[in-house]
Design a protein around this motif. Structure first.
Motif, PDB file in Angstrom:
ATOM      1  N   LEU A  22       1.819  29.025   3.043  1.00 17.00           N
ATOM      2  CA  LEU A  22       1.971  27.953   4.028  1.00 17.00           C
ATOM      3  C   LEU A  22       2.817  26.795   3.496  1.00 17.00           C
ATOM      4  O   LEU A  22       3.621  26.216   4.242  1.00 17.00           O
ATOM      5  N   ARG A  42       7.295  15.422   5.951  1.00 16.87           N
ATOM      6  CA  ARG A  42       7.148  16.236   7.163  1.00 16.87           C
ATOM      7  C   ARG A  42       5.673  16.285   7.557  1.00 16.87           C
ATOM      8  O   ARG A  42       5.023  17.332   7.485  1.00 16.87           O
ATOM      9  N   TYR A  46      -3.523  22.792   3.291  1.00 22.18           N
ATOM     10  CA  TYR A  46      -2.609  23.561   2.449  1.00 22.18           C
ATOM     11  C   TYR A  46      -3.295  23.964   1.143  1.00 22.18           C
ATOM     12  O   TYR A  46      -3.965  23.143   0.504  1.00 22.18           O
ATOM     13  N   ASN A  98       2.103  16.614   9.277  1.00 23.19           N
ATOM     14  CA  ASN A  98       1.533  17.482  10.301  1.00 23.19           C
ATOM     15  C   ASN A  98       0.029  17.245  10.322  1.00 23.19           C
ATOM     16  O   ASN A  98      -0.737  18.007   9.734  1.00 23.19           O
ATOM     17  N   ARG A 118       6.404  28.059   3.843  1.00 28.81           N
ATOM     18  CA  ARG A 118       6.888  28.251   5.210  1.00 28.81           C
ATOM     19  C   ARG A 118       6.957  26.941   5.982  1.00 28.81           C
ATOM     20  O   ARG A 118       7.945  26.656   6.664  1.00 28.81           O
ATOM     21  N   GLU A 119       5.933  26.104   5.866  1.00 22.64           N
ATOM     22  CA  GLU A 119       5.864  24.898   6.690  1.00 22.64           C
ATOM     23  C   GLU A 119       6.535  23.702   6.043  1.00 22.64           C
ATOM     24  O   GLU A 119       7.134  22.870   6.724  1.00 22.64           O
ATOM     25  N   SER A 125       5.042  16.982   2.179  1.00 28.05           N
ATOM     26  CA  SER A 125       4.160  16.721   3.315  1.00 28.05           C
ATOM     27  C   SER A 125       4.361  15.319   3.859  1.00 28.05           C
ATOM     28  O   SER A 125       4.364  15.108   5.082  1.00 28.05           O
ATOM     29  N   ALA A 127      -3.277  19.440   9.146  1.00 18.92           N
ATOM     30  CA  ALA A 127      -2.881  20.571   8.310  1.00 18.92           C
ATOM     31  C   ALA A 127      -3.757  20.681   7.068  1.00 18.92           C
ATOM     32  O   ALA A 127      -4.249  19.679   6.527  1.00 18.92           O
TER      33      ALA A 127
END
Length: 289
Positions: free
Chosen positions: A258, A197, A204, A199, A261-262, A194, A202
């Motif tokens: 998630l 990357r 999770y 976001n 995928r993310e 995280s 978000a």
């Protein structure tokens, strides 16, 4: 600018993240309430600070990342209670803020599945305080917040083997009871993914792929050790602390799609069997050193 993580309540999960970030060149400041723990934290490569009570003004100015592991109380989130204004005004360089919450915010679903979009209906006071803390952090304007809802955490020093060896483990039986779990190394890799990357906004779920009844985990630990199965005890008549009993107030299966995928996460320990096998192998290797 140097990457600098300020970690509030630098405990079990945060310590697992530490070597991953140090390898990337991060500086890390971690808080602890205990003077005794300060030297141990320093030995891991971080700068320890006693908090509450210590001065965090310089650490906040330098911070590019915040991690909040400190749990809430009935009076609210301790970090926001003490430092909300400093975070909003005097921490200008924040790129990522991570709040470690719990899957307890979903409450009891009778064993049905939940995901990040499921309603929050906690069945315990702890879960209710976490829902309030999540909302409090979400209310801070402009914060690059990420919420991580953790299932039951296990890992080195937090496995069932010591109780099984000591003969104190029990298989508590409650019909339909099921829990999700997460190995601490997988918590660390999700947080690192995280951070790489971000976001903001978000949420999770952090858990493995195999929700299971707690008695199955204890039984498997005994099998790995080659020891007799611990006795079965009915939940209704079991002698348990109020805290231990409260964990059985909720039964649910937690989805984790998630993070895959993310964030592109591939769990190291997709089920408790692989996680326990790794823990036991590490214990045995350490005993030979």
């Amino acid at each position: 600018m140097e990457k600098h993580l300020l970690s509030f309540g630098h405990g079990y999960s945060a310590r697992a993240l530490t070597p991953l970030l140090l390898a990337q060149g991060f500086a890390i400041t971690g808080t602890t309430r205990s003077v005794e723990k300060r030297s141990a934290l320093k030995a891991t490569g971080i700068t320890p600070v006693i908090w509450p009570g210590g001065d965090l003004s310089e650490a906040l100015k330098r911070a590019t990342h915040l991690l909040i592991s400190a749990g809430p109380s009935e009076s609210g989130d301790p970090v926001l209670a003490d430092l909300r204004d400093q975070i909003t005004v005097h921490a200008p360089n924040l790129e990522w803020v991570g709040y470690l919450s719990t899957t307890g915010v979903y409450g009891d679903t009778g064993g049905d599945w939940v995901d990040e979009a499921s309603p929050l209906s906690p069945a315990t006071k702890r879960g209710q305080m976490r829902v309030a803390a999540e909302a409090a952090w979400q209310s801070v304007p402009g914060l690059p917040l990420h919420i991580f809802r953790l299932a039951g955490i296990y890992g080195p020093g937090r496995g069932p083997f010591s109780k099984v060896r000591a003969g104190t483990a029990r298989r508590i039986i409650k019909a339909g009871q099921v829990f999700s779990r997460i190995h601490v190394e997988d918590i660390a890799q999700v947080l690192a993914a995280s951070i790489a990357r971000p976001n903001p906004g978000a949420i999770y779920n952090l858990c493995d792929d195999d929700p299971a009844p707690p008695q199955d985990v204890i039984a498997h630990a005994a099998e790995l050790l080659g020891l007799p199965l611990p006795p079965e005890v009915d939940f209704d008549t079991a002698e348990m602390t109020p805290m231990a009993r409260s964990f059985y107030a909720e039964s649910k299966r937690v989805r984790n799609e998630l993070i895959k995928r993310e964030l592109g996460v591939k769990l190291r320990y997709a089920d408790y069997r692989s996680g326990l096998a790794s823990l036991l192998a590490s214990e045995r290797a350490s005993s030979k050193c």
